[in-house]
Scaffold this motif. Sequence first.
Motif, PDB file in Angstrom:
ATOM      1  N   SER A  77       0.827  -1.199   0.000  1.00 49.44           N
ATOM      2  CA  SER A  77       0.000   0.000   0.000  1.00 49.44           C
ATOM      3  C   SER A  77       0.867   1.257   0.000  1.00 49.44           C
ATOM      4  CB  SER A  77      -0.925   0.009   1.217  1.00 49.44           C
ATOM      5  OG  SER A  77      -0.176   0.239   2.393  1.00 49.44           O
ATOM      6  N   SER A  78       0.186   2.403  -0.097  1.00 49.60           N
ATOM      7  CA  SER A  78       0.875   3.697  -0.062  1.00 49.60           C
ATOM      8  C   SER A  78       1.074   4.206   1.353  1.00 49.60           C
ATOM      9  CB  SER A  78       0.063   4.730  -0.860  1.00 49.60           C
ATOM     10  OG  SER A  78      -1.239   4.871  -0.315  1.00 49.60           O
ATOM     11  N   ILE A  79       0.637   3.437   2.355  1.00 47.11           N
ATOM     12  CA  ILE A  79       0.809   3.859   3.748  1.00 47.11           C
ATOM     13  C   ILE A  79       2.295   3.884   4.094  1.00 47.11           C
ATOM     14  CG2 ILE A  79       0.380   3.223   6.146  1.00 47.11           C
ATOM     15  CD1 ILE A  79      -2.300   2.137   5.330  1.00 47.11           C
ATOM     16  N   SER A  80       2.720   4.952   4.727  1.00 44.44           N
ATOM     17  CA  SER A  80       4.125   5.088   5.092  1.00 44.44           C
ATOM     18  C   SER A  80       4.515   4.024   6.112  1.00 44.44           C
ATOM     19  CB  SER A  80       4.371   6.479   5.677  1.00 44.44           C
ATOM     20  OG  SER A  80       5.671   6.561   6.235  1.00 44.44           O
ATOM     21  N   PRO A  81       5.687   3.412   5.956  1.00 42.23           N
ATOM     22  CA  PRO A  81       6.154   2.434   6.953  1.00 42.23           C
ATOM     23  C   PRO A  81       6.230   3.014   8.364  1.00 42.23           C
ATOM     24  CG  PRO A  81       7.480   2.291   4.964  1.00 42.23           C
ATOM     25  CD  PRO A  81       6.594   3.479   4.799  1.00 42.23           C
ATOM     26  N   ARG A  82       6.311   4.335   8.469  1.00 45.42           N
ATOM     27  CA  ARG A  82       6.344   4.956   9.794  1.00 45.42           C
ATOM     28  C   ARG A  82       5.011   4.796  10.535  1.00 45.42           C
ATOM     29  NH1 ARG A  82       8.554  10.778   8.053  1.00 45.42           N
ATOM     30  NH2 ARG A  82       7.156  10.280   6.320  1.00 45.42           N
ATOM     31  N   ARG A  83       3.964   4.413   9.809  1.00 41.37           N
ATOM     32  CA  ARG A  83       2.653   4.217  10.444  1.00 41.37           C
ATOM     33  C   ARG A  83       2.428   2.761  10.869  1.00 41.37           C
ATOM     34  NH1 ARG A  83       3.682   8.576  10.369  1.00 41.37           N
ATOM     35  NH2 ARG A  83       3.220  10.097   8.755  1.00 41.37           N
ATOM     36  N   TYR A  84       3.308   1.852  10.470  1.00 43.67           N
ATOM     37  CA  TYR A  84       3.115   0.436  10.788  1.00 43.67           C
ATOM     38  C   TYR A  84       3.039   0.211  12.299  1.00 43.67           C
ATOM     39  CZ  TYR A  84       4.355  -0.624   5.910  1.00 43.67           C
ATOM     40  OH  TYR A  84       4.387  -0.703   4.548  1.00 43.67           O
ATOM     41  N   ARG A  85       3.860   0.943  13.017  1.00 45.83           N
ATOM     42  CA  ARG A  85       3.895   0.739  14.464  1.00 45.83           C
ATOM     43  C   ARG A  85       2.542   1.070  15.084  1.00 45.83           C
ATOM     44  NH1 ARG A  85       8.171   3.602  18.654  1.00 45.83           N
ATOM     45  NH2 ARG A  85       7.606   2.385  20.502  1.00 45.83           N
ATOM     46  N   ARG A  86       1.901   2.147  14.596  1.00 47.23           N
ATOM     47  CA  ARG A  86       0.584   2.505  15.095  1.00 47.23           C
ATOM     48  C   ARG A  86      -0.431   1.407  14.809  1.00 47.23           C
ATOM     49  NH1 ARG A  86      -0.289   6.011  18.796  1.00 47.23           N
ATOM     50  NH2 ARG A  86      -2.350   6.479  17.912  1.00 47.23           N
ATOM     51  N   VAL A  87      -0.319   0.806  13.621  1.00 48.40           N
ATOM     52  CA  VAL A  87      -1.219  -0.303  13.289  1.00 48.40           C
ATOM     53  C   VAL A  87      -1.011  -1.452  14.265  1.00 48.40           C
ATOM     54  CG1 VAL A  87      -1.815  -2.012  11.524  1.00 48.40           C
ATOM     55  CG2 VAL A  87      -1.322   0.346  10.851  1.00 48.40           C
ATOM     56  N   GLY A  88       0.236  -1.778  14.558  1.00 52.39           N
ATOM     57  CA  GLY A  88       0.530  -2.841  15.515  1.00 52.39           C
ATOM     58  C   GLY A  88       0.016  -2.526  16.906  1.00 52.39           C
ATOM     59  N   ILE A  89       0.194  -1.275  17.346  1.00 54.73           N
ATOM     60  CA  ILE A  89      -0.293  -0.887  18.678  1.00 54.73           C
ATOM     61  C   ILE A  89      -1.807  -1.008  18.763  1.00 54.73           C
ATOM     62  CG2 ILE A  89      -0.561   1.086  20.227  1.00 54.73           C
ATOM     63  CD1 ILE A  89       2.244   1.985  19.366  1.00 54.73           C
ATOM     64  N   TRP A  90      -2.500  -0.541  17.714  1.00 58.06           N
ATOM     65  CA  TRP A  90      -3.956  -0.663  17.700  1.00 58.06           C
ATOM     66  C   TRP A  90      -4.388  -2.132  17.706  1.00 58.06           C
ATOM     67  CZ3 TRP A  90      -7.849   2.327  18.841  1.00 58.06           C
ATOM     68  CH2 TRP A  90      -7.715   3.714  18.771  1.00 58.06           C
ATOM     69  N   GLY A  91      -3.661  -2.988  16.976  1.00 58.52           N
ATOM     70  CA  GLY A  91      -3.989  -4.411  16.966  1.00 58.52           C
ATOM     71  C   GLY A  91      -3.863  -5.028  18.352  1.00 58.52           C
ATOM     72  N   VAL A  92      -2.752  -4.722  19.045  1.00 58.58           N
ATOM     73  CA  VAL A  92      -2.549  -5.253  20.394  1.00 58.58           C
ATOM     74  C   VAL A  92      -3.587  -4.693  21.357  1.00 58.58           C
ATOM     75  CG1 VAL A  92      -0.959  -5.317  22.357  1.00 58.58           C
ATOM     76  CG2 VAL A  92      -0.091  -5.651  20.035  1.00 58.58           C
ATOM     77  N   ALA A  93      -3.888  -3.381  21.206  1.00 61.21           N
ATOM     78  CA  ALA A  93      -4.877  -2.756  22.078  1.00 61.21           C
ATOM     79  C   ALA A  93      -6.250  -3.393  21.892  1.00 61.21           C
ATOM     80  CB  ALA A  93      -4.952  -1.255  21.797  1.00 61.21           C
ATOM     81  N   GLY A  94      -6.624  -3.672  20.649  1.00 62.78           N
ATOM     82  CA  GLY A  94      -7.899  -4.324  20.382  1.00 62.78           C
ATOM     83  C   GLY A  94      -7.944  -5.724  20.958  1.00 62.78           C
ATOM     84  N   LEU A  95      -6.841  -6.447  20.817  1.00 58.94           N
ATOM     85  CA  LEU A  95      -6.763  -7.809  21.358  1.00 58.94           C
ATOM     86  C   LEU A  95      -6.926  -7.802  22.879  1.00 58.94           C
ATOM     87  CD1 LEU A  95      -4.214 -10.506  20.302  1.00 58.94           C
ATOM     88  CD2 LEU A  95      -4.579 -10.035  22.714  1.00 58.94           C
ATOM     89  N   VAL A  96      -6.196  -6.915  23.581  1.00 54.00           N
ATOM     90  CA  VAL A  96      -6.258  -6.850  25.040  1.00 54.00           C
ATOM     91  C   VAL A  96      -7.653  -6.445  25.499  1.00 54.00           C
ATOM     92  CG1 VAL A  96      -5.383  -5.632  27.073  1.00 54.00           C
ATOM     93  CG2 VAL A  96      -3.796  -6.381  25.278  1.00 54.00           C
ATOM     94  N   ALA A  97      -8.226  -5.441  24.839  1.00 50.23           N
ATOM     95  CA  ALA A  97      -9.565  -4.990  25.231  1.00 50.23           C
ATOM     96  C   ALA A  97     -10.590  -6.097  25.065  1.00 50.23           C
ATOM     97  CB  ALA A  97      -9.959  -3.771  24.404  1.00 50.23           C
ATOM     98  N   SER A  98     -10.480  -6.836  23.955  1.00 49.55           N
ATOM     99  CA  SER A  98     -11.418  -7.926  23.711  1.00 49.55           C
ATOM    100  C   SER A  98     -11.263  -9.033  24.753  1.00 49.55           C
ATOM    101  CB  SER A  98     -11.213  -8.483  22.308  1.00 49.55           C
ATOM    102  OG  SER A  98     -12.100  -9.545  22.040  1.00 49.55           O
ATOM    103  N   LEU A  99     -10.010  -9.359  25.121  1.00 50.93           N
ATOM    104  CA  LEU A  99      -9.780 -10.394  26.125  1.00 50.93           C
ATOM    105  C   LEU A  99     -10.326  -9.968  27.494  1.00 50.93           C
ATOM    106  CD1 LEU A  99      -6.191 -11.735  25.296  1.00 50.93           C
ATOM    107  CD2 LEU A  99      -8.365 -12.954  25.096  1.00 50.93           C
ATOM    108  N   VAL A 100     -10.146  -8.683  27.819  1.00 50.05           N
ATOM    109  CA  VAL A 100     -10.647  -8.191  29.115  1.00 50.05           C
ATOM    110  C   VAL A 100     -12.167  -8.281  29.165  1.00 50.05           C
ATOM    111  CG1 VAL A 100     -10.902  -6.142  30.563  1.00 50.05           C
ATOM    112  CG2 VAL A 100      -8.671  -6.703  29.572  1.00 50.05           C
TER     113      VAL A 100
END
Length: 416
Positions: A77-100
């Motif tokens: 995609s055209s998304i800057s690699p500098r944004r990948y970390r934010r995608v990963g953080i949101w993924g982990v945050a969603g996973l933790v919230a769902s587990l809680v």
Amino acid sequence: MDEESSLSESRVPQALVAASGALLFVVILEALGRFRYIESLTGVDPIIFTGEYLVGVATSLPFVIGVGYAGYWLTKSSISPRRYRRVGIWGVAGLVASLVINGAMIVVFTVDATWLLVGWLRWAVAIGLGIGVAIGISEARAVDSAIEAERAELQAEHLEAQRDLLEYLNSLLRHEVLNSVNVISGYASLLQEEHPSESRSHEYGETIQEQSQDMSQVIQDVRVLLDATHGTATFDPVNLSEILREEVKKADRTYDTAEIDASIPDDVFVPADRLLRRVFGNLLSNAVEHNDSEIPVVTVTVTTTSETVRIEIADNGSGIPDTAAETLFTRPETGQPDHGIGLYLVGKLVENYRGRIELTASDSNGSVFTVELPRVSPENRGRGKASRRRLPSPMPSNPDCRRPGVAQSHSSGLVL
């Protein structure tokens, strides 16, 4: 951004693909476990597609597959690699919230069935991770879009400021500097008229006038450059044939010792403006002035196709050294005017007309400069902007013009 941070961000897509694979592996293990567990308890054929399992798998699989595809899609995609970390953080945050949330529900409903607990947790992980990644990608795209919009706005402001500066410089050169140079040249002429030709004062006047004329030419070239880089012009069809004939005649009158031959078809039109004649006037002057032959011979050849016009200007000089050829069309460095502003000006103008110019041959028998421009019909008046496309590369070479001193036949005078 340091190297370590950049490396960790580049691993986010891989981590998403790995997480998707791990969840799929869990689904398979869960199916096998249910199969063996039911068979051992009942002694009959196992039925693993119970209601809660079927619903859980059906609702979580799209999220599992989506997470894996997101990891693959991010790198394309055209998304800057500098944004990948934010995608990963949101993924982990969603996973933790769902587990809680789902963990609390498991406690409230007192789930004690092992396979139901495993399936619920697997479902919670898949849903949470998928939703988090989706939010992260949406945010990343929004951030990139906002940055791009801000960059475009800043660029527009910068271009506007440049445009104003160019207009001011052009006006300054025209009204102040050029007028002053003309005054100096006029007084130099008076100085020559008032003193005998053999006097020192007359010699000083000649030197002043020559230098002022050179300065005037440089100012004119700079003004042409300012015009060429000022905004986006809409070009009208210009009769290239007439311009070439006029410039050839002018060069023939200016350089008495040179032989200039030309083969120019009638009524060939290109999208350009009044500055087009500067391109060929400059090339013809260079072909004669930088020619060390006893009798400079210059040949102008024009060939056409339905879409392009090719103009070759060949001379019989000693050629251009490789070191100089590499920088012919680049901006001269201050204090190093090896080829002056002329060819840089020519290159900028040709680029502005969406054409290209190349040194297609240079050896001991001479040099060949080739200009290729888009061709238009004279009826396309006012539509020059649509024709402003860069011609395909590379430019095909013409073997007949690679040895202008040998393969070309020249006759005295002007042939049109």
